[in-house]
Design a protein around this motif. Structure first.
Motif, PDB file in Angstrom:
ATOM      1  N   LEU A  99       0.598  -1.228  -0.208  1.00  0.00           N
ATOM      2  CA  LEU A  99       0.043  -0.178   0.010  1.00  0.00           C
ATOM      3  C   LEU A  99       1.013   1.248  -0.026  1.00  0.00           C
ATOM      4  O   LEU A  99       0.500   2.483  -0.507  1.00  0.00           O
ATOM      5  N   GLU A 100       2.126   1.200   0.360  1.00  0.00           N
ATOM      6  CA  GLU A 100       3.252   2.151   0.273  1.00  0.00           C
ATOM      7  C   GLU A 100       3.422   2.442  -1.298  1.00  0.00           C
ATOM      8  O   GLU A 100       3.767   3.692  -1.404  1.00  0.00           O
ATOM      9  N   ALA A 101       3.285   1.527  -1.979  1.00  0.00           N
ATOM     10  CA  ALA A 101       3.694   1.615  -3.385  1.00  0.00           C
ATOM     11  C   ALA A 101       2.591   1.833  -4.551  1.00  0.00           C
ATOM     12  O   ALA A 101       2.807   2.544  -5.399  1.00  0.00           O
ATOM     13  N   VAL A 102       1.643   1.150  -4.154  1.00  0.00           N
ATOM     14  CA  VAL A 102       0.330   1.382  -4.932  1.00  0.00           C
ATOM     15  C   VAL A 102      -0.952   1.433  -4.205  1.00  0.00           C
ATOM     16  O   VAL A 102      -1.063   1.337  -3.078  1.00  0.00           O
ATOM     17  N   ASN A 103      -1.777   1.517  -5.071  1.00  0.00           N
ATOM     18  CA  ASN A 103      -3.151   1.609  -4.452  1.00  0.00           C
ATOM     19  C   ASN A 103      -4.100   0.002  -4.709  1.00  0.00           C
ATOM     20  O   ASN A 103      -3.625  -0.499  -5.603  1.00  0.00           O
ATOM     21  N   PHE A 104      -5.017  -0.180  -3.846  1.00  0.00           N
ATOM     22  CA  PHE A 104      -5.928  -1.348  -4.201  1.00  0.00           C
ATOM     23  C   PHE A 104      -7.170  -1.188  -4.093  1.00  0.00           C
ATOM     24  O   PHE A 104      -7.599  -0.092  -3.565  1.00  0.00           O
ATOM     25  N   THR A 105      -7.941  -1.678  -5.184  1.00  0.00           N
ATOM     26  CA  THR A 105      -9.442  -1.753  -4.955  1.00  0.00           C
ATOM     27  C   THR A 105     -10.035  -2.389  -3.705  1.00  0.00           C
ATOM     28  O   THR A 105      -9.045  -2.922  -2.968  1.00  0.00           O
ATOM     29  N   ASP A 106     -11.155  -2.174  -3.569  1.00  0.00           N
ATOM     30  CA  ASP A 106     -11.718  -2.932  -2.325  1.00  0.00           C
ATOM     31  C   ASP A 106     -11.464  -4.357  -2.514  1.00  0.00           C
ATOM     32  O   ASP A 106     -11.389  -5.143  -3.564  1.00  0.00           O
ATOM     33  N   PRO A 107     -11.482  -5.111  -1.298  1.00  0.00           N
ATOM     34  CA  PRO A 107     -11.116  -6.733  -1.432  1.00  0.00           C
ATOM     35  C   PRO A 107     -12.140  -7.555  -2.200  1.00  0.00           C
ATOM     36  O   PRO A 107     -13.354  -7.008  -1.981  1.00  0.00           O
ATOM     37  N   TYR A 108     -12.028  -8.535  -2.878  1.00  0.00           N
ATOM     38  CA  TYR A 108     -12.771  -9.314  -3.552  1.00  0.00           C
ATOM     39  C   TYR A 108     -12.636 -10.767  -3.215  1.00  0.00           C
ATOM     40  O   TYR A 108     -13.494 -11.467  -3.878  1.00  0.00           O
ATOM     41  N   TRP A 109     -11.771 -11.109  -2.430  1.00  0.00           N
ATOM     42  CA  TRP A 109     -11.352 -12.592  -2.192  1.00  0.00           C
ATOM     43  C   TRP A 109     -10.567 -12.608  -0.805  1.00  0.00           C
ATOM     44  O   TRP A 109      -9.680 -11.902  -0.957  1.00  0.00           O
TER      45      TRP A 109
END
Ligand code: ARG
Length: 247
Positions: A97-107
């Motif tokens: 998360l320091e390097a990129v963004n993530f979508t909401d969890p899907y699994w």
């Protein structure tokens, strides 16, 4: 790096940071991660995540190309704009998360540990750091072993063997060069199918998968969050789980 499946765009991903959506996107996958992402014998990208992305592309009218990238260098490839997102069972971690963004969890997954069929290695041996364990370089199993076994002094560093992909670790396991393999539960069970190994235990890590997107590419992040929510509300989501044997 091999471009596979899908129409259009095979070049470098265009700069989109801060801008709107593009017509086509390059989706980074690791081809050794069944049943979420893999390349079939005809060179086509397949799997739960791949099908999810194809559905989204079709529904939303964008083009996607899948690109096989080494797991260990997939976030640098995203940052360098060689790909536009990682949709390949990537666990959302504080470090990433320091390097990129993530979508909401899907699994969500946990870690499984396997040993050779005839071996007497137990999960307690593994958790005590007594045996040689293999996994994929840069994956969360490697991180778990580093944090919980090596940094705590339970296991010497040389007991951890890292591979570019998990099937190579399973080969070393079946030929007796290592004692155990740890990896994401569903994928590990898929990878070892038909080989002479057995699950000896698991570690309850409760890891959430998200799609990784470049920081600043908020248009794509919003788009993917919406699209994944739509997919999960569609009957196709259940069909997909069944098709790829996910529960
Ligand atoms: N979930 C684990 C991680 O995020 C392993 C994922 C491996 N995925 C892959 N496409 N090889 O590190």
């Amino acid at each position: 790096v091999l471009a596979v499946a899908g129409a259009g765009c095979t070049g470098t991903a265009d700069q989109t940071d801060g801008a709107g959506l593009k017509d086509s996107y390059i989706v980074g996958i690791d081809a050794a991660y069944p049943p979420y992402s893999y390349i079939d014998k005809d060179g086509n990208a397949q799997g739960f995540d791949v099908d999810s992305m194809k559905w989204i592309a079709e529904k939303k009218g964008i083009k996607v190309t899948f690109m096989d990238v080494d797991w260990d260098s997939i976030i640098p490839a995203l940052q360098a704009e060689k790909i536009d997102m990682v949709y390949a069972g990537m666990t959302i971690t504080p470090l990433r998360l320091e390097a990129v963004n993530f979508t909401d969890p899907y699994w969500t997954v946990n870690q499984d540990v396997v040993a050779a069929e005839g071996s007497d290695v137990t999960i307690d041996d593994v958790l005590a750091g007594k045996v040689i364990i293999g996994t994929q370089r840069g994956c969360t199993a490697a991180l778990w072993i580093e944090e919980n076994l090596i940094e705590t002094g339970k296991m010497p560093e040389q007991n951890l063997k890292l591979y570019s992909e998990t099937p190579l670790a399973v080969n070393d396991l079946t030929s007796g060069r290592i004692d155990a393999v740890m990896y994401d539960d569903v994928s590990l069970k898929d990878i070892v199918r038909g080989t002479s190994v057995k699950v000896i235990g698991s570690v309850d890590t409760q890891e959430d998968f998200g799609v990784a997107i470049r920081k600043g590419d908020t248009a794509l992040l919003e788009f993917m969050n919406e699209a994944i929510a739509e997919l999960q509300a569609d009957p196709y989501w259940e069909e997909l789980k069944e098709k790829h044997n996910l529960k």
